[in-house]
Design an enzyme around this catalytic site. Structure first.
Site, PDB file in Angstrom:
ATOM      1  N   LYS A 165       0.808  -1.229   0.000  1.00 15.53           N
ATOM      2  CA  LYS A 165       0.000   0.000   0.000  1.00 15.53           C
ATOM      3  C   LYS A 165       0.842   1.281   0.000  1.00 15.53           C
ATOM      4  CE  LYS A 165      -3.911  -2.181   2.263  1.00 15.53           C
ATOM      5  NZ  LYS A 165      -4.799  -2.251   3.422  1.00 15.53           N
ATOM      6  N   ASN A 205      -5.137   1.834  -1.166  1.00 16.41           N
ATOM      7  CA  ASN A 205      -5.538   0.428  -1.329  1.00 16.41           C
ATOM      8  C   ASN A 205      -6.372   0.238  -2.590  1.00 16.41           C
ATOM      9  OD1 ASN A 205      -7.921   1.659  -0.509  1.00 16.41           O
ATOM     10  ND2 ASN A 205      -8.661  -0.190   0.498  1.00 16.41           N
ATOM     11  N   GLY A 218       1.025   0.463  11.891  1.00 15.72           N
ATOM     12  CA  GLY A 218       1.294   0.251  10.467  1.00 15.72           C
ATOM     13  C   GLY A 218       0.273   0.978   9.614  1.00 15.72           C
TER      14      GLY A 218
HETATM   15  P1  NAP Z   1       1.817  -3.359   8.699  1.00 14.93           P
HETATM   16  O1  NAP Z   1       1.898  -2.014   8.069  1.00 14.93           O
HETATM   17  O2  NAP Z   1       2.862  -4.378   8.394  1.00 14.93           O
HETATM   18  O3  NAP Z   1       1.762  -3.116  10.306  1.00 14.93           O
HETATM   19  C1  NAP Z   1       1.741  -4.192  11.179  1.00 14.93           C
HETATM   20  C2  NAP Z   1       1.565  -3.707  12.624  1.00 14.93           C
HETATM   21  O4  NAP Z   1       1.413  -4.859  13.452  1.00 14.93           O
HETATM   22  C3  NAP Z   1       2.755  -2.935  13.168  1.00 14.93           C
HETATM   23  O5  NAP Z   1       2.292  -1.956  14.070  1.00 14.93           O
HETATM   24  C4  NAP Z   1       3.552  -4.020  13.898  1.00 14.93           C
HETATM   25  O6  NAP Z   1       4.306  -3.534  14.985  1.00 14.93           O
HETATM   26  C5  NAP Z   1       2.427  -4.853  14.459  1.00 14.93           C
HETATM   27  N1  NAP Z   1       2.850  -6.226  14.731  1.00 14.93           N
HETATM   28  C6  NAP Z   1       3.128  -7.191  13.807  1.00 14.93           C
HETATM   29  N2  NAP Z   1       3.490  -8.336  14.435  1.00 14.93           N
HETATM   30  C7  NAP Z   1       3.455  -8.066  15.777  1.00 14.93           C
HETATM   31  C8  NAP Z   1       3.726  -8.837  16.936  1.00 14.93           C
HETATM   32  N3  NAP Z   1       4.120 -10.111  16.833  1.00 14.93           N
HETATM   33  N4  NAP Z   1       3.571  -8.263  18.148  1.00 14.93           N
HETATM   34  C9  NAP Z   1       3.164  -6.975  18.249  1.00 14.93           C
HETATM   35  N5  NAP Z   1       2.898  -6.190  17.194  1.00 14.93           N
HETATM   36  C10 NAP Z   1       3.037  -6.730  15.964  1.00 14.93           C
HETATM   37  O7  NAP Z   1       0.435  -4.076   8.333  1.00 14.93           O
HETATM   38  P2  NAP Z   1      -0.971  -3.360   8.023  1.00 14.93           P
HETATM   39  O8  NAP Z   1      -1.059  -3.031   6.580  1.00 14.93           O
HETATM   40  O9  NAP Z   1      -1.143  -2.264   9.025  1.00 14.93           O
HETATM   41  O10 NAP Z   1      -2.016  -4.564   8.272  1.00 14.93           O
HETATM   42  C11 NAP Z   1      -2.245  -5.036   9.581  1.00 14.93           C
HETATM   43  C12 NAP Z   1      -3.415  -6.024   9.592  1.00 14.93           C
HETATM   44  O11 NAP Z   1      -4.615  -5.372   9.235  1.00 14.93           O
HETATM   45  C13 NAP Z   1      -3.252  -7.193   8.615  1.00 14.93           C
HETATM   46  O12 NAP Z   1      -3.637  -8.391   9.269  1.00 14.93           O
HETATM   47  C14 NAP Z   1      -4.214  -6.856   7.503  1.00 14.93           C
HETATM   48  O13 NAP Z   1      -4.721  -8.014   6.847  1.00 14.93           O
HETATM   49  C15 NAP Z   1      -5.318  -6.166   8.290  1.00 14.93           C
HETATM   50  N6  NAP Z   1      -6.176  -5.303   7.443  1.00 14.93           N
HETATM   51  C16 NAP Z   1      -7.494  -5.653   7.317  1.00 14.93           C
HETATM   52  C17 NAP Z   1      -8.324  -4.890   6.531  1.00 14.93           C
HETATM   53  C18 NAP Z   1      -9.789  -5.277   6.415  1.00 14.93           C
HETATM   54  O14 NAP Z   1     -10.449  -4.823   5.483  1.00 14.93           O
HETATM   55  N7  NAP Z   1     -10.303  -6.061   7.336  1.00 14.93           N
HETATM   56  C19 NAP Z   1      -7.833  -3.756   5.845  1.00 14.93           C
HETATM   57  C20 NAP Z   1      -6.476  -3.426   6.011  1.00 14.93           C
HETATM   58  C21 NAP Z   1      -5.647  -4.211   6.815  1.00 14.93           C
HETATM   59  P3  NAP Z   1       5.835  -3.037  14.781  1.00 14.93           P
HETATM   60  O15 NAP Z   1       5.741  -1.630  14.308  1.00 14.93           O
HETATM   61  O16 NAP Z   1       6.431  -3.171  16.135  1.00 14.93           O
HETATM   62  O17 NAP Z   1       6.466  -3.965  13.765  1.00 14.93           O
END
Ligand code: NAP
Length: 280
Positions: free
Chosen positions: A69, A90, A131
């Site tokens: 994204k 997105n 994120g």
């Molecule tokens: P991202 O940019 O990679 O961010 C991931 C976030 O999760 C970061 O804050 C990261 O923390 C944290 N994290 C990852 N693993 C962790 C762990 N083991 N312990 C603690 N914190 C952890 O990903 P994103 O794009 O924000 O997406 C995040 C989730 O939202 C995904 O599962 C995605 O599928 C979901 N999502 C769903 C929709 C929907 O329509 N339902 C839409 C968008 C996204 P750090 O900064 O410390 O690494």
């Protein structure tokens, strides 16, 4: 050069993408709207190169998911104001042989709350994660009038959100201690997602009855986080609802007409095995 001559082509791009529910939802929408189009799931690992190939091949629109994204945002010809605040898109639409970008994730969140008439103006929201999804959550929560606090494993990323959006921040220890003071919790990390780390990002002591708890993960529909929240008497919202409404907003932008939300919801419930979830 290869181009489609009749059927329009759309796709969701990301990696991994095999288990995406977007194709089933979007193809249903095309069918109900009577649009001659097909929507594919494409594993794309190098958007810098592949976006141009998709444009040249005649794709009319793309959904963009993890992890592209932000990089796609920096590549498109133009974006709307909200996307430039979020630094991520997105959704792409082909206009005059170039990609235009938008972010509909925040709309998916706002519509999820709106459908249920959840009164959140002036309420205190805790967003777990910093994120791309968390940025959309911060924007949406502020848009709905909430007082927003962000907590993240990597504190520096939370500091960045404070700078960009003017929200409060806590480290995980403080958030664990003060979690139950909040009215709404957004879980935006991938923890609990099928194939990812299991468990809860913060302990269940943060939950209290009447709290609203939303998990962005939609596979499984009820994550461990949501199951614990429900046990504590919270109102729960699955990421499946956000998926539906962000997708509906994509259809509306691509075709400039209302999305067939009921039909899209119906296929999503079936595909996700979410018959027991009270979808709104
Ligand atoms: P991202 O940019 O990679 O961010 C991931 C976030 O999760 C970061 O804050 C990261 O923390 C944290 N994290 C990852 N693993 C962790 C762990 N083991 N312990 C603690 N914190 C952890 O990903 P994103 O794009 O924000 O997406 C995040 C989730 O939202 C995904 O599962 C995605 O599928 C979901 N999502 C769903 C929709 C929907 O329509 N339902 C839409 C968008 C996204 P750090 O900064 O410390 O690494």
């Amino acid at each position: 050069m290869i181009r489609p001559v009749r059927t329009q082509i759309f796709a969701v791009i990301g990696t991994p993408i095999k288990h995406s529910l977007s194709p089933v939802m979007m193809n249903k929408a095309f069918k109900v709207l009577g649009i001659d189009a097909v929507y594919l799931a494409l594993e794309v690992d190098n958007p810098q190169k592949d976006l141009q190939i998709l444009l040249d091949s005649g794709f009319q629109g793309l959904s963009v998911t993890i992890p592209h994204k932000e990089v796609v945002y920096s590549m498109v010809e133009s974006v709307d104001d909200v996307s430039s605040k979020l630094g991520a898109v997105n959704t792409l639409k082909k206009v005059a042989n170039a990609w235009r970008g938008r972010n509909t994730d925040w709309i998916g969140i706002v519509r999820t709350f709106g459908r249920r008439n959840i009164p959140v103006n002036g309420k205190k929201a805790l967003i777990i994660g910093a994120g791309g999804a968390a940025r959309a959550a911060v924007y949406a929560a502020k848009y709905m009038g909430m007082d927003v606090t962000v907590t993240n494993r990597t504190y520096e990323r939370a500091v960045k959100l404070k700078e960009d959006f003017g929200c409060n921040i806590l480290n995980f220890e403080e958030a664990t201690e003060k979690g139950s003071d909040f009215d709404v919790i957004f879980q935006t990390t991938p923890i609990g997602m099928s194939g990812y780390k299991k468990g809860l990002v913060l302990p269940p002591t943060i939950f209290r009855p009447q709290m609203v708890v939303m998990d962005f993960v939609y596979n499984p529909v009820i994550t461990d986080f949501l199951a614990e929240a429900r046990n504590e008497g919270c109102m729960i919202l699955s990421g499946l609802e956000m998926l539906l409404y962000q997708g509906a907003a994509q259809i509306e932008w691509w075709f400039n007409r209302p999305a067939p939300v009921a039909a899209m919801r119906e296929v999503l419930i079936k595909a996700a095995g979410a018959e027991d979830y009270e979808f709104c």
